[in-house]
Design a protein around this motif. Structure first.
Motif, PDB file in Angstrom:
ATOM      1  N   LEU A   1       0.816  -1.207   0.000  1.00  0.00           N
ATOM      2  CA  LEU A   1       0.000   0.000   0.000  1.00  0.00           C
ATOM      3  C   LEU A   1       0.850   1.257   0.000  1.00  0.00           C
ATOM      4  O   LEU A   1       0.410   2.316  -0.431  1.00  0.00           O
ATOM      5  CB  LEU A   1      -0.952  -0.016   1.197  1.00  0.00           C
ATOM      6  CG  LEU A   1      -1.993  -1.134   1.142  1.00  0.00           C
ATOM      7  CD1 LEU A   1      -2.724  -1.241   2.467  1.00  0.00           C
ATOM      8  CD2 LEU A   1      -2.964  -0.909   0.001  1.00  0.00           C
TER       9      LEU A   1
ATOM     10  N   TYR B   1     -10.921  -1.528   3.537  1.00  0.00           N
ATOM     11  CA  TYR B   1     -10.974  -0.267   2.808  1.00  0.00           C
ATOM     12  C   TYR B   1      -9.763   0.610   3.100  1.00  0.00           C
ATOM     13  O   TYR B   1      -9.544   1.593   2.390  1.00  0.00           O
ATOM     14  CB  TYR B   1     -12.272   0.476   3.144  1.00  0.00           C
ATOM     15  CG  TYR B   1     -13.488  -0.252   2.615  1.00  0.00           C
ATOM     16  CD1 TYR B   1     -13.899  -0.085   1.303  1.00  0.00           C
ATOM     17  CD2 TYR B   1     -14.197  -1.127   3.427  1.00  0.00           C
ATOM     18  CE1 TYR B   1     -15.000  -0.763   0.807  1.00  0.00           C
ATOM     19  CE2 TYR B   1     -15.302  -1.800   2.943  1.00  0.00           C
ATOM     20  CZ  TYR B   1     -15.696  -1.619   1.631  1.00  0.00           C
ATOM     21  OH  TYR B   1     -16.779  -2.302   1.147  1.00  0.00           O
ATOM     22  N   SER B   2      -8.998   0.250   4.107  1.00  0.00           N
ATOM     23  CA  SER B   2      -7.818   1.060   4.430  1.00  0.00           C
ATOM     24  C   SER B   2      -6.758   0.216   5.138  1.00  0.00           C
ATOM     25  O   SER B   2      -7.059  -0.815   5.744  1.00  0.00           O
ATOM     26  CB  SER B   2      -8.200   2.234   5.333  1.00  0.00           C
ATOM     27  OG  SER B   2      -8.529   1.778   6.629  1.00  0.00           O
ATOM     28  N   ARG B   3      -5.551   0.705   5.066  1.00  0.00           N
ATOM     29  CA  ARG B   3      -4.428   0.089   5.766  1.00  0.00           C
ATOM     30  C   ARG B   3      -4.669   0.119   7.280  1.00  0.00           C
ATOM     31  O   ARG B   3      -4.372  -0.829   7.988  1.00  0.00           O
ATOM     32  CB  ARG B   3      -3.154   0.854   5.420  1.00  0.00           C
ATOM     33  CG  ARG B   3      -1.954   0.431   6.220  1.00  0.00           C
ATOM     34  CD  ARG B   3      -0.786   1.346   6.130  1.00  0.00           C
ATOM     35  NE  ARG B   3      -0.743   2.177   4.956  1.00  0.00           N
ATOM     36  CZ  ARG B   3       0.341   2.720   4.474  1.00  0.00           C
ATOM     37  NH1 ARG B   3       1.490   2.505   5.060  1.00  0.00           N
ATOM     38  NH2 ARG B   3       0.321   3.478   3.420  1.00  0.00           N
ATOM     39  N   LYS B   4      -5.234   1.239   7.749  1.00  0.00           N
ATOM     40  CA  LYS B   4      -5.496   1.400   9.177  1.00  0.00           C
ATOM     41  C   LYS B   4      -6.429   0.301   9.695  1.00  0.00           C
ATOM     42  O   LYS B   4      -6.181  -0.288  10.746  1.00  0.00           O
ATOM     43  CB  LYS B   4      -6.099   2.781   9.435  1.00  0.00           C
ATOM     44  CG  LYS B   4      -6.402   3.070  10.883  1.00  0.00           C
ATOM     45  CD  LYS B   4      -7.019   4.456  11.034  1.00  0.00           C
ATOM     46  CE  LYS B   4      -7.444   4.685  12.474  1.00  0.00           C
ATOM     47  NZ  LYS B   4      -8.097   5.984  12.644  1.00  0.00           N
ATOM     48  N   GLU B   5      -7.505   0.012   8.956  1.00  0.00           N
ATOM     49  CA  GLU B   5      -8.463  -1.007   9.390  1.00  0.00           C
ATOM     50  C   GLU B   5      -7.844  -2.407   9.355  1.00  0.00           C
ATOM     51  O   GLU B   5      -8.073  -3.213  10.252  1.00  0.00           O
ATOM     52  CB  GLU B   5      -9.727  -0.972   8.531  1.00  0.00           C
ATOM     53  CG  GLU B   5     -10.703   0.092   8.925  1.00  0.00           C
ATOM     54  CD  GLU B   5     -11.228  -0.066  10.338  1.00  0.00           C
ATOM     55  OE1 GLU B   5     -12.105  -0.912  10.582  1.00  0.00           O
ATOM     56  OE2 GLU B   5     -10.750   0.684  11.219  1.00  0.00           O
TER      57      GLU B   5
END
Length: 190
Positions: free
Chosen positions: A53, A80-84
């Protein structure tokens, strides 16, 4: 990068998975050369997905993970995101190998911004013949086409997806560079 009007290999592994020796940069190079997008879904690991990513070489990379659960089932999560993805991994997967049942892992879906499905839902070895023994309502999709499975298993998975009105994905389940892109999910935008 937009997911619209693209082809995506929704299931592949890097050398972060214990059963794969393919380096991340080799995968990115092959995907770009082949004109495909990818989802990195290593077994209970996220290092390569996170690295990808940061430097995806101009291709769409979907952050994912293939989680091993009890009864030898494999559950695919796409975020949907790297954070999640990182939050999910740290809270639910890290140092917890095979600690949850299918239903327990599916129950986590609502805590995270993700979609979840079953990899090779009819079994992943010749002697496996999986049945739906979990709450299928919690599943967003079934992996219908898997580059390592037979046409018979694909047809059975396809019929299950229709029966339960689930989304369908295709992925190579690549553990070798030559298998990348063997099965692709097509996305058409409006």
């Amino acid at each position: 990068m937009c997911i619209r009007d693209s082809v995506i290999d929704m299931h592949m592994h890097t050398n972060a998975s214990p059963d794969c020796s393919v380096k991340l940069q080799s995968i990115l190079k092959k995907a770009k050369k082949s004109g495909i997008n990818i989802a990195i879904t290593d077994h209970d690991q996220i290092g390569s997905a996170i690295s990808t990513l940061s430097d995806n070489s101009g291709i769409l990379v979907i952050p994912g993970i293939e989680v091993y659960v009890k009864k030898d089932r494999h559950i695919l999560f796409y975020f949907y995101s790297r954070k999640e993805l990182t939050r999910f991994y740290n809270n639910e997967v890290k140092n917890k190998f095979l600690s949850k049942t299918v239903d327990e892992i599916l129950n986590l879906k609502d805590k995270y911004k993700c979609i979840v499905g079953v990899a090779h839902p009819t079994g992943h070895e010749i002697w496996h013949n999986f049945s739906i023994d979990y709450d299928i309502r919690k599943v967003d999709f079934l992996e219908v086409l898997n580059g390592n499975k037979s046409k018979r298993r694909a047809l059975k998975a396809y019929k299950l997806s229709l029966k339960y009105k689930k989304g369908m994905t295709a992925g190579s389940d690549a553990h070798k560079l030559t298998n990348i892109g063997k099965c692709l999910t097509c996305s058409r935008g409006k």
